[in-house]
Design a protein around this motif. Structure first.
Motif, short mmCIF file in Angstrom:
data_model
loop_
_atom_site.label_atom_id
_atom_site.label_comp_id
_atom_site.label_asym_id
_atom_site.label_seq_id
_atom_site.Cartn_x
_atom_site.Cartn_y
_atom_site.Cartn_z
N ALA A 10 0.84 -1.20 0.00
CA ALA A 10 0.00 0.00 0.00
C ALA A 10 0.87 1.25 0.00
O ALA A 10 1.82 1.35 0.78
CB ALA A 10 -0.92 0.01 1.21
N GLY A 11 0.56 2.17 -0.89
CA GLY A 11 1.26 3.44 -0.93
C GLY A 11 2.42 3.51 -1.92
O GLY A 11 3.05 4.55 -2.05
N ILE A 12 2.71 2.42 -2.62
CA ILE A 12 3.80 2.44 -3.60
C ILE A 12 3.43 3.32 -4.78
O ILE A 12 2.29 3.30 -5.27
CB ILE A 12 4.16 1.01 -4.08
N HIS A 13 4.39 4.10 -5.23
CA HIS A 13 4.22 4.97 -6.39
C HIS A 13 5.25 4.61 -7.46
O HIS A 13 6.35 4.16 -7.14
CB HIS A 13 4.44 6.45 -6.01
N VAL A 14 4.87 4.84 -8.70
CA VAL A 14 5.78 4.73 -9.84
C VAL A 14 5.86 6.11 -10.46
O VAL A 14 4.83 6.69 -10.82
CB VAL A 14 5.29 3.70 -10.88
N GLY A 15 7.06 6.65 -10.54
CA GLY A 15 7.24 7.97 -11.12
C GLY A 15 8.22 7.92 -12.28
O GLY A 15 9.02 7.00 -12.38
N SER A 37 0.72 -3.42 -10.60
CA SER A 37 1.68 -4.52 -10.45
C SER A 37 3.03 -4.11 -11.02
O SER A 37 3.10 -3.58 -12.13
CB SER A 37 1.15 -5.76 -11.19
N ILE A 38 4.07 -4.37 -10.23
CA ILE A 38 5.45 -4.13 -10.65
C ILE A 38 6.14 -5.48 -10.65
O ILE A 38 6.08 -6.20 -9.65
CB ILE A 38 6.17 -3.16 -9.68
N PRO A 39 6.82 -5.85 -11.73
CA PRO A 39 7.47 -7.16 -11.76
C PRO A 39 8.70 -7.20 -10.85
O PRO A 39 9.24 -6.16 -10.47
CB PRO A 39 7.87 -7.34 -13.22
N ASP A 40 9.12 -8.39 -10.52
CA ASP A 40 10.34 -8.59 -9.75
C ASP A 40 11.52 -8.01 -10.53
O ASP A 40 11.66 -8.26 -11.72
CB ASP A 40 10.56 -10.09 -9.51
N PHE A 41 12.31 -7.20 -9.87
CA PHE A 41 13.47 -6.59 -10.51
C PHE A 41 14.68 -6.86 -9.62
O PHE A 41 15.38 -5.96 -9.19
CB PHE A 41 13.23 -5.09 -10.67
N ASN A 42 14.87 -8.12 -9.30
CA ASN A 42 15.94 -8.55 -8.42
C ASN A 42 16.62 -9.76 -9.06
O ASN A 42 16.56 -10.87 -8.54
CB ASN A 42 15.36 -8.91 -7.05
N TYR A 108 8.78 4.04 -5.56
CA TYR A 108 8.87 4.74 -4.30
C TYR A 108 7.89 4.15 -3.29
O TYR A 108 6.70 3.99 -3.60
CB TYR A 108 8.57 6.22 -4.53
N HIS A 109 8.37 3.80 -2.11
CA HIS A 109 7.51 3.36 -1.01
C HIS A 109 7.68 4.36 0.13
O HIS A 109 8.81 4.64 0.54
CB HIS A 109 7.90 1.96 -0.54
N PRO A 110 6.60 4.93 0.64
CA PRO A 110 6.72 6.00 1.64
C PRO A 110 7.35 5.56 2.96
O PRO A 110 7.78 6.40 3.75
CB PRO A 110 5.27 6.46 1.85
N ARG A 111 7.47 4.26 3.21
CA ARG A 111 8.05 3.80 4.47
C ARG A 111 9.51 3.39 4.32
O ARG A 111 10.12 2.90 5.26
CB ARG A 111 7.25 2.62 5.01
#
Length: 163
Positions: A10-15, A37-42, A108-111
């Protein structure tokens, strides 16, 4: 020692941001609305076998390169605003690349005290899959080009109603 507390998504942003100075990460990022949804990038580090004829028990390896696997698909809620914004973003990138300027994405994750960045090439949208009685989502395609990693966050600003 403090216990780690797992985070929710919750709260993730893509900029996104386009360089104003060639080779320098932008200082402002624009929020892309409704990421789903953001794919695994690891990616795992590749390895190279360096076993010699002298080895008698174990093979030996050295680290190779990380491979993000080519284009990434990031899912967003489909809307006219999103379509207009993505088309304007692709136009802006096409103009910027003439001057060797790059596009950057930020997760970006606010935490978290760091945000994840990478340079990329965006692809224009096609028609997204459509099913009866469902929310309509679309996936953008971006190809990472380097400059991948964590850095201080730049909180993305909300897009205006006009692209």
């Amino acid at each position: 020692m403090a216990k780690a507390v797992d985070l929710s998504t919750a709260g993730i942003h893509v900029g996104y941001g386009i360089e104003t100075t060639t080779g320098t990460k932008p200082t402002t990022f624009t929020d892309l609305p409704n990421p789903k949804s953001i794919p695994d990038f690891n990616p795992e580090v590749g390895s190279y076998d360096v076993t010699s004829l002298n080895d008698t028990i174990w093979k030996r390896y050295i680290d190779g390169l990380k491979d993000p696997g080519g284009a990434l698909a990031i899912t967003f809620g489909m809307s006219q605003m999103f379509l207009d914004m993505w088309e304007a973003l692709c136009d802006e990138y096409d103009t910027a690349k003439i001057s060797n300027k790059r596009m950057w994405l930020e997760f970006y994750h606010p935490r978290l005290t760091k945000a994840f960045y990478f340079t990329c090439v965006p692809a224009r949208l096609g028609w997204a899959a459509s099913d009866v009685d469902n929310a309509w989502d679309t996936s953008i395609s971006v190809t990472p080009t380097g400059e991948i990693g964590w850095d201080d966050p730049i909180v993305p600003t909300e897009p205006s109603e006009e692209p």
